[in-house]
Motif scaffolding. Structure first.
Motif, short mmCIF file in Angstrom:
data_model
loop_
_atom_site.label_atom_id
_atom_site.label_comp_id
_atom_site.label_asym_id
_atom_site.label_seq_id
_atom_site.Cartn_x
_atom_site.Cartn_y
_atom_site.Cartn_z
N ILE A 28 0.83 -1.20 0.00
CA ILE A 28 0.00 0.00 0.00
C ILE A 28 0.87 1.25 0.00
N LYS A 29 1.95 1.22 0.75
CA LYS A 29 2.85 2.37 0.76
C LYS A 29 3.51 2.55 -0.61
N ALA A 30 3.85 1.44 -1.25
CA ALA A 30 4.45 1.51 -2.58
C ALA A 30 3.43 2.04 -3.59
N ARG A 31 2.19 1.62 -3.45
CA ARG A 31 1.11 2.08 -4.35
C ARG A 31 0.75 3.53 -4.07
N GLY A 32 0.84 3.91 -2.78
CA GLY A 32 0.55 5.29 -2.40
C GLY A 32 -0.92 5.58 -2.17
N VAL A 33 -1.73 4.54 -2.11
CA VAL A 33 -3.18 4.71 -1.94
C VAL A 33 -3.74 3.64 -1.02
N LEU A 34 -4.59 4.06 -0.08
CA LEU A 34 -5.34 3.12 0.76
C LEU A 34 -6.78 3.12 0.27
N ARG A 35 -7.24 1.96 -0.18
CA ARG A 35 -8.59 1.85 -0.72
C ARG A 35 -9.57 1.41 0.38
N HIS A 36 -10.49 2.30 0.68
CA HIS A 36 -11.49 2.05 1.72
C HIS A 36 -12.78 1.60 1.04
N TYR A 68 -5.96 8.70 0.47
CA TYR A 68 -7.20 7.98 0.79
C TYR A 68 -8.08 7.89 -0.44
N GLU A 69 -8.67 6.72 -0.65
CA GLU A 69 -9.61 6.54 -1.76
C GLU A 69 -10.81 5.74 -1.28
N PHE A 70 -12.02 6.31 -1.45
CA PHE A 70 -13.22 5.57 -1.08
C PHE A 70 -13.74 4.81 -2.29
N VAL A 71 -14.07 3.53 -2.07
CA VAL A 71 -14.63 2.68 -3.12
C VAL A 71 -15.99 2.19 -2.62
N GLU A 72 -17.06 2.62 -3.27
CA GLU A 72 -18.39 2.17 -2.83
C GLU A 72 -18.61 0.73 -3.23
N GLY A 105 -10.72 -3.24 -2.49
CA GLY A 105 -10.36 -2.45 -1.32
C GLY A 105 -9.32 -3.14 -0.46
N ASP A 106 -8.73 -2.35 0.45
CA ASP A 106 -7.73 -2.85 1.40
C ASP A 106 -8.30 -2.97 2.80
N ILE A 107 -9.44 -2.30 3.03
CA ILE A 107 -10.06 -2.28 4.35
C ILE A 107 -11.56 -2.09 4.18
N ILE A 108 -12.34 -2.87 4.93
CA ILE A 108 -13.79 -2.63 5.03
C ILE A 108 -14.01 -1.87 6.33
N ALA A 109 -14.68 -0.73 6.24
CA ALA A 109 -15.00 0.03 7.44
C ALA A 109 -16.30 0.79 7.20
N ASN A 110 -17.40 0.22 7.69
CA ASN A 110 -18.70 0.88 7.52
C ASN A 110 -19.69 0.43 8.59
N GLY A 111 -19.17 0.24 9.81
CA GLY A 111 -20.03 -0.33 10.84
C GLY A 111 -20.21 -1.81 10.53
N PHE A 112 -19.10 -2.53 10.50
CA PHE A 112 -19.08 -3.93 10.07
C PHE A 112 -19.09 -4.83 11.30
N THR A 113 -20.19 -5.53 11.52
CA THR A 113 -20.36 -6.33 12.72
C THR A 113 -19.48 -7.57 12.70
N VAL A 114 -18.85 -7.85 13.83
CA VAL A 114 -18.03 -9.05 13.97
C VAL A 114 -18.97 -10.25 14.11
#
Length: 293
Positions: A28-36, A68-72, A105-114
């Motif tokens: 991700i650091k090499a790419r320079g973008v974190l896909r949310h 930062y990049e948001f991906v719906e 994406g690299d991370i799911i973050a939207n109120g994601f229940t365990v």
């Protein structure tokens, strides 16, 4: 000419492999973008460029020194595959990995229940929000709220007894999946909706059903948005937690996120976001926020 063709084939193969594998921290650091990757839901992701999880993930990206990049997401049924690059089939609480799918994406973050089945295919970070499934009705409904007994298990039994003979909304492949709470055994007519969880409370207000199960974040938003028009009947589940999810192939990214969240929960940043997006959450779940500044 043959060399050009072989080079093209190799490039296509590498690109295809990359599309099916999520990157770890160095990638991700090499790419320079974190896909949310996420789904507009409650006050976590508003769909208008803000929300608790949007702000928190933007801060995390900044701490990594990347954009930062948001991906719906395409929806609750595909969000996990968009993270891990494999389609997932869930049956009887077991998750089965199927064919490859594009990683978005690299991370799911939207109120994601365990949930147990999700834990089989992703790694969850430090919890960022408390949760529980509640039974919700219109304020004018004859169904009455239970009298809490200070025993969650007993309260759940009392709440489920109120469902008998009523139409109850649920949504498969989400934290409102009726199979997670054995709703079929309540004597209710369970109606599974599709679409967005944000639509459950309005559906009850529009008299599509007598009741709906709803998780805490969406319930808090609905109770505030439609003041005096909805009521909480009681709990349908034990207390749960929500957290960001990462591919099991990204342990370094997960560790970096956990360190970041710990810092925000001790320097006031996290609670400031809670007060901004869910001001009543600390009242309902004081134990979750205990010790945070």
């Amino acid at each position: 000419m043959k060399r050009l063709i072989m080079a093209a084939v190799m490039l296509f193969t590498v690109a295809g492999a990359t599309a099916a594998v999520a990157g770890d921290l160095d990638d991700i650091k090499a790419r320079g973008v974190l896909r949310h990757v996420g789904i507009p839901y409650a006050n976590f992701i508003s769909g208008a460029g803000d929300g608790m999880e949007v702000e928190l993930t933007k801060m995390f990206a900044k701490s990594l020194g990347v954009t930062y990049e948001f991906v719906e997401s395409g929806g609750w049924g595909v969000v996990v595959q968009e993270l891990i690059g494999r389609k997932v089939k869930v049956a009887a609480g077991k998750a089965e990995l199927l064919e490859e799918a594009p990683v978005r994406g690299d991370i799911i973050a939207n109120g994601f229940t365990v949930l147990p089945w999700r834990q089989q295919v992703v790694d969850f970070a430090t919890p960022t929000f408390p949760n529980q499934i509640w039974l919700i009705a219109r304020a004018d409904s004859p169904v009455k709220p239970i009298k809490p007994t200070k025993n969650v298990a007993k309260d759940i039994v009392l709440t489920k007894a109120q469902m008998k003979g009523k139409t109850v909304l649920a949504m498969e492949k989400t934290c409102l999946d009726p199979g997670l709470y054995s709703l079929d055994a309540t004597g209710a007519k369970v109606v599974c909706r599709t679409g967005n969880l944000n639509e459950m409370a309005p559906a009850v207000l529009n008299k599509e059903a007598d009741l709906t199960i709803l998780d805490v974040p969406d319930a808090l938003v609905a109770l505030d948005k439609w003041k005096g028009k909805l009521k909480i009947i009681g709990p349908v589940s034990d207390k749960q937690q929500m957290a960001a999810a990462f591919p099991k192939t990204s342990p370094q990214l997960l560790a970096a996120y956990n360190a970041f969240v710990k810092k925000t929960q001790h320097d006031g940043t996290y609670l400031a976001l809670i007060k901004k997006y869910y001001p009543t959450a600390t009242r309902y779940f004081p134990e979750f926020f205990k010790g945070m500044k």
